[in-house]
Design a protein around this motif. Structure first.
Motif, PDB file in Angstrom:
ATOM      1  N   ARG A  27       0.698  -0.860  -0.383  1.00  0.00           N
ATOM      2  CA  ARG A  27       0.111   0.064   0.404  1.00  0.00           C
ATOM      3  C   ARG A  27       1.057   1.351  -0.403  1.00  0.00           C
ATOM      4  NH1 ARG A  27      -3.256  -1.995   5.351  1.00  0.00           N
ATOM      5  NH2 ARG A  27      -4.588  -3.548   5.041  1.00  0.00           N
ATOM      6  N   TYR A  28       0.721   2.367  -0.618  1.00  0.00           N
ATOM      7  CA  TYR A  28       1.490   3.391  -1.112  1.00  0.00           C
ATOM      8  C   TYR A  28       0.822   4.513   0.655  1.00  0.00           C
ATOM      9  CZ  TYR A  28       3.585   8.171  -2.549  1.00  0.00           C
ATOM     10  OH  TYR A  28       4.202   8.817  -2.741  1.00  0.00           O
ATOM     11  N   GLU A  29       1.045   4.716   0.832  1.00  0.00           N
ATOM     12  CA  GLU A  29       0.896   5.922   2.227  1.00  0.00           C
ATOM     13  C   GLU A  29       1.798   6.980   1.891  1.00  0.00           C
ATOM     14  OE1 GLU A  29       2.708   3.995   5.495  1.00  0.00           O
ATOM     15  OE2 GLU A  29       0.849   2.451   5.760  1.00  0.00           O
ATOM     16  N   ALA A  30       1.069   8.576   1.875  1.00  0.00           N
ATOM     17  CA  ALA A  30       0.913   9.781   0.423  1.00  0.00           C
ATOM     18  C   ALA A  30       1.489  10.323   2.312  1.00  0.00           C
ATOM     19  CB  ALA A  30       0.252  10.206   0.111  1.00  0.00           C
ATOM     20  N   ALA A  31       2.216  10.798   2.360  1.00  0.00           N
ATOM     21  CA  ALA A  31       2.800  11.742   3.748  1.00  0.00           C
ATOM     22  C   ALA A  31       4.121  12.461   3.123  1.00  0.00           C
ATOM     23  CB  ALA A  31       3.281  11.011   4.785  1.00  0.00           C
ATOM     24  N   GLY A  32       3.580  13.181   2.617  1.00  0.00           N
ATOM     25  CA  GLY A  32       5.058  14.563   1.511  1.00  0.00           C
ATOM     26  C   GLY A  32       6.084  13.335   1.679  1.00  0.00           C
ATOM     27  N   PHE A  33       7.253  14.005   1.772  1.00  0.00           N
ATOM     28  CA  PHE A  33       8.813  13.472   1.987  1.00  0.00           C
ATOM     29  C   PHE A  33       8.899  12.324   2.466  1.00  0.00           C
ATOM     30  CE2 PHE A  33       9.385  15.645   6.095  1.00  0.00           C
ATOM     31  CZ  PHE A  33       9.905  15.147   6.431  1.00  0.00           C
ATOM     32  N   GLN A  34       7.934  12.315   3.467  1.00  0.00           N
ATOM     33  CA  GLN A  34       8.279  10.735   3.512  1.00  0.00           C
ATOM     34  C   GLN A  34       7.242   9.734   3.632  1.00  0.00           C
ATOM     35  OE1 GLN A  34       7.527  11.581   8.345  1.00  0.00           O
ATOM     36  NE2 GLN A  34       9.705  11.481   8.781  1.00  0.00           N
ATOM     37  N   SER A  35       6.435  10.149   1.630  1.00  0.00           N
ATOM     38  CA  SER A  35       5.504   8.752   1.615  1.00  0.00           C
ATOM     39  C   SER A  35       6.321   7.689   1.068  1.00  0.00           C
ATOM     40  CB  SER A  35       5.698   9.309  -0.074  1.00  0.00           C
ATOM     41  OG  SER A  35       4.487  10.156   0.616  1.00  0.00           O
ATOM     42  N   ALA A  36       5.524   6.488   1.388  1.00  0.00           N
ATOM     43  CA  ALA A  36       6.597   5.389   1.042  1.00  0.00           C
ATOM     44  C   ALA A  36       5.969   4.089   0.653  1.00  0.00           C
ATOM     45  CB  ALA A  36       7.318   5.177   2.056  1.00  0.00           C
ATOM     46  N   TRP A  37       6.460   3.211   0.192  1.00  0.00           N
ATOM     47  CA  TRP A  37       5.394   1.839   0.421  1.00  0.00           C
ATOM     48  C   TRP A  37       5.540   1.170   1.607  1.00  0.00           C
ATOM     49  CZ3 TRP A  37       1.965   1.097  -4.184  1.00  0.00           C
ATOM     50  CH2 TRP A  37       1.893   1.944  -5.388  1.00  0.00           C
ATOM     51  N   ALA A  38       4.586   0.896   1.999  1.00  0.00           N
ATOM     52  CA  ALA A  38       4.358  -0.354   3.426  1.00  0.00           C
ATOM     53  C   ALA A  38       3.920  -1.635   2.615  1.00  0.00           C
ATOM     54  CB  ALA A  38       3.492   0.359   4.109  1.00  0.00           C
ATOM     55  N   ILE A  39       4.756  -2.151   3.197  1.00  0.00           N
ATOM     56  CA  ILE A  39       4.131  -4.443   3.275  1.00  0.00           C
ATOM     57  C   ILE A  39       3.792  -4.711   4.378  1.00  0.00           C
ATOM     58  CG2 ILE A  39       5.326  -6.071   2.687  1.00  0.00           C
ATOM     59  CD1 ILE A  39       7.226  -2.879   1.661  1.00  0.00           C
ATOM     60  N   VAL A  40       2.282  -5.175   4.085  1.00  0.00           N
ATOM     61  CA  VAL A  40       1.927  -6.040   5.494  1.00  0.00           C
ATOM     62  C   VAL A  40       1.186  -6.700   5.267  1.00  0.00           C
ATOM     63  CG1 VAL A  40      -0.603  -4.679   6.208  1.00  0.00           C
ATOM     64  CG2 VAL A  40       0.961  -2.978   5.567  1.00  0.00           C
ATOM     65  N   VAL A  41       1.261  -7.280   6.635  1.00  0.00           N
ATOM     66  CA  VAL A  41       0.577  -8.891   6.997  1.00  0.00           C
ATOM     67  C   VAL A  41      -0.347  -8.741   7.746  1.00  0.00           C
ATOM     68  CG1 VAL A  41       1.473 -10.982   7.081  1.00  0.00           C
ATOM     69  CG2 VAL A  41       3.030 -10.041   5.918  1.00  0.00           C
ATOM     70  N   GLY A  42      -1.285  -9.158   6.780  1.00  0.00           N
ATOM     71  CA  GLY A  42      -2.714  -8.824   8.087  1.00  0.00           C
ATOM     72  C   GLY A  42      -2.988  -7.632   9.009  1.00  0.00           C
ATOM     73  N   SER A  43      -2.764  -7.106   9.930  1.00  0.00           N
ATOM     74  CA  SER A  43      -2.784  -5.637  10.146  1.00  0.00           C
ATOM     75  C   SER A  43      -1.400  -4.976  10.282  1.00  0.00           C
ATOM     76  CB  SER A  43      -4.463  -5.978  11.396  1.00  0.00           C
ATOM     77  OG  SER A  43      -3.388  -6.345  11.888  1.00  0.00           O
ATOM     78  N   ARG A  44       0.489  -6.205  10.544  1.00  0.00           N
ATOM     79  CA  ARG A  44       1.128  -5.131  10.426  1.00  0.00           C
ATOM     80  C   ARG A  44       1.703  -4.763   9.341  1.00  0.00           C
ATOM     81  NH1 ARG A  44       6.514  -8.647  12.237  1.00  0.00           N
ATOM     82  NH2 ARG A  44       5.843  -9.777  11.043  1.00  0.00           N
ATOM     83  N   VAL A  45       2.496  -3.965   9.801  1.00  0.00           N
ATOM     84  CA  VAL A  45       3.504  -3.293   8.802  1.00  0.00           C
ATOM     85  C   VAL A  45       4.601  -3.782   8.720  1.00  0.00           C
ATOM     86  CG1 VAL A  45       4.673  -1.244   7.989  1.00  0.00           C
ATOM     87  CG2 VAL A  45       2.310  -1.408   8.503  1.00  0.00           C
TER      88      VAL A  45
END
Length: 65
Positions: A27-45
């Motif tokens: 999932r892409y998490e938009a957070a300005g200059f800290q934006s990143a793609w999060a790899i998620v298993v269940g509910s845990r990043v």
């Protein structure tokens, strides 16, 4: 026989990888200059990556464990 990974595009910022009985989300998490793609298993990043292709590789490694 090894099972083939199946990628599903949920939206332009959300992908799902299914491999055997494992499910990993990217999932892409938009957070300005800290934006990143999060790899998620269940509910845990598990990890965050700046590049999409890197995130795909990490997701595949996590699903293969």
């Amino acid at each position: 026989m090894t099972e083939k990974p199946i990628w599903t595009q949920e939206s332009s910022r959300h992908y799902t990888l299914n491999l055997a009985d494992r499910r990993v989300e990217v999932r892409y998490e938009a957070a300005g200059f800290q934006s990143a793609w999060a790899i998620v298993v269940g509910s845990r990043v598990v990890e965050r990556c700046q590049e999409f292709m890197q995130a795909r590789g990490v997701a595949l490694a996590v699903a293969s464990r």
